[in-house]
Enzyme design. Structure first.
Site, PDB file in Angstrom:
ATOM      1  N   TRP A 212      65.360  76.631  51.657  1.00 61.93           N
ATOM      2  CA  TRP A 212      66.371  76.141  50.717  1.00 61.93           C
ATOM      3  C   TRP A 212      67.349  77.262  50.433  1.00 61.93           C
ATOM      4  CZ3 TRP A 212      67.843  78.050  45.994  1.00 61.93           C
ATOM      5  CH2 TRP A 212      68.576  77.218  45.156  1.00 61.93           C
TER       6      TRP A 212
ATOM      7  N   SER B  86      59.785  79.543  53.550  1.00 67.88           N
ATOM      8  CA  SER B  86      60.061  79.284  52.141  1.00 67.88           C
ATOM      9  C   SER B  86      59.745  77.828  51.796  1.00 67.88           C
ATOM     10  CB  SER B  86      61.512  79.654  51.813  1.00 67.88           C
ATOM     11  OG  SER B  86      61.743  79.698  50.429  1.00 67.88           O
ATOM     12  N   MET B  87      60.753  77.045  51.409  1.00 70.03           N
ATOM     13  CA  MET B  87      60.519  75.636  51.097  1.00 70.03           C
ATOM     14  C   MET B  87      59.883  74.905  52.272  1.00 70.03           C
ATOM     15  SD  MET B  87      63.243  72.734  49.884  1.00 70.03           S
ATOM     16  CE  MET B  87      62.634  71.053  49.585  1.00 70.03           C
TER      17      MET B  87
ATOM     18  N   ASP C 238      59.732  90.690  48.132  1.00 69.02           N
ATOM     19  CA  ASP C 238      60.339  89.360  48.000  1.00 69.02           C
ATOM     20  C   ASP C 238      60.488  89.038  46.519  1.00 69.02           C
ATOM     21  OD1 ASP C 238      60.994  86.664  47.964  1.00 69.02           O
ATOM     22  OD2 ASP C 238      59.672  86.162  49.641  1.00 69.02           O
TER      23      ASP C 238
ATOM     24  N   HIS D 129      62.890  88.399  50.865  1.00 64.85           N
ATOM     25  CA  HIS D 129      62.628  87.006  51.224  1.00 64.85           C
ATOM     26  C   HIS D 129      63.169  86.681  52.617  1.00 64.85           C
ATOM     27  CE1 HIS D 129      61.410  82.969  50.214  1.00 64.85           C
ATOM     28  NE2 HIS D 129      62.630  82.483  50.400  1.00 64.85           N
TER      29      HIS D 129
END
Length: 294
Positions: free
Chosen positions: A34, A100-101, A229, A258
């Site tokens: 995202w 991530s997402m 992160d 990240h």
């Protein structure tokens, strides 16, 4: 452009996901974070197909060049979209890589659809197992953190994305792991998302509990997370993954932010190749062997 139809919206309009399909061999499906699109995987799409892999990356609904839907921004629907991609392309023996997402989509797909067609999974800087702080998840992030994100998006989405991008790549006063053109490139990708999807998907990745999904995961699993992160802290996410997936290989990238798919692109590519098992025989041992904990 190539698209896969995954269904129709409430008004009967087709929902199509933009995707790319590179190389030949064992399939790898890359699932973006995202609020980006599959284009974020530039350095993986340029390298992984060189090693006898067929690499597919697609953009979830509401983002990039995919259909901008009003509804369907929750993980059951997103997992169903992933299922449609695997079926439409008739993929078997798949490695899923969720960033991530996208790690949430991997977890929910494996639970909701029994891991069909998938032989191994990788979670990179992923939001799993559960981000939100609750009574039974005291180590999660407070709801106020996500409320502030929504507030920033509603007030000035483009300014929010600019600030978010710097945190995403660990850019600070004296730290510049990526160039300004790279920040501009990422912002241009994220700006293509609809405001609706940008906002609704925050609710999805913040409040979805994947702990039960993960407990059903039996295939080989790789977890990669940067120790610096600040977007999805490793102590809340990556480091906790082996509690729910005891057999997972956990790799920490010391000092990585990240967005390590850019800042640590060579290391990430090699670790993915090693995990999939197609790295050249004369390749160096790779970072995973040196830093992996079980």
């Amino acid at each position: 452009m190539s698209y896969i139809k995954v269904g129709q919206d409430a008004n009967g309009q087709d929902i199509r996901l933009h995707y790319t399909d590179q190389g030949q061999g064992k399939p790898v499906v890359l699932i973006h974070g995202w609020p980006a699109s599959y284009e974020m995987w530039e350095y993986q799409l340029a390298e992984l197909p060189k090693h006898g892999l067929r690499v597919i990356a697609y953009t979830r609904r509401g983002f990039g060049q995919s259909t901008k839907t009003w509804e369907g921004h929750e993980y059951d629907t997103l997992a169903d979209d992933l299922k449609a991609v695997l079926e439409e392309l008739n993929l078997q023996d798949v490695t899923l890589v969720g960033f991530s997402m996208g790690g949430g989509e991997v977890a929910r797909y494996m639970s909701r659809h029994g891991g069909a067609r998938v032989s191994r999974v990788a979670f990179v800087s992923a939001v799993t197992p559960f981000l939100l702080q609750t009574d039974d998840n005291p180590d999660g992030a407070p709801k106020e953190n996500f409320d502030k994100m929504i507030e920033g998006i509603r007030k000035d989405r483009f300014d929010f994305l600019s600030t978010f991008g710097k945190q995403f790549f660990g850019v600070g006063v004296i730290s510049h792991p990526v160039s300004q053109p790279t920040l501009d490139w990422m912002q241009s990708i994220c700006q293509l998302a609809s405001p609706r999807a940008t906002e609704q998907d925050v609710y999805a990745f913040a409040a979805t509990d994947f702990r039960q999904d993960l407990q059903s995961l039996k295939v080989p699993a790789l977890v990669i997370h940067g120790t610096s992160d600040d977007t999805v802290p490793h102590k809340v996410s990556g480091k906790r993954m082996t509690q729910y997936v005891p057999h997972a290989q956990y790799v920490e990238y010391d000092g990585a932010p990240h967005g390590l798919f850019v800042t640590e692109k060579d290391r990430l590519n090699q670790d993915l190749l090693n995990f999939i098992g197609v790295a050249p025989a004369n390749a160096t041992a790779g970072s995973a062997a040196a830093s992996r904990a079980f």
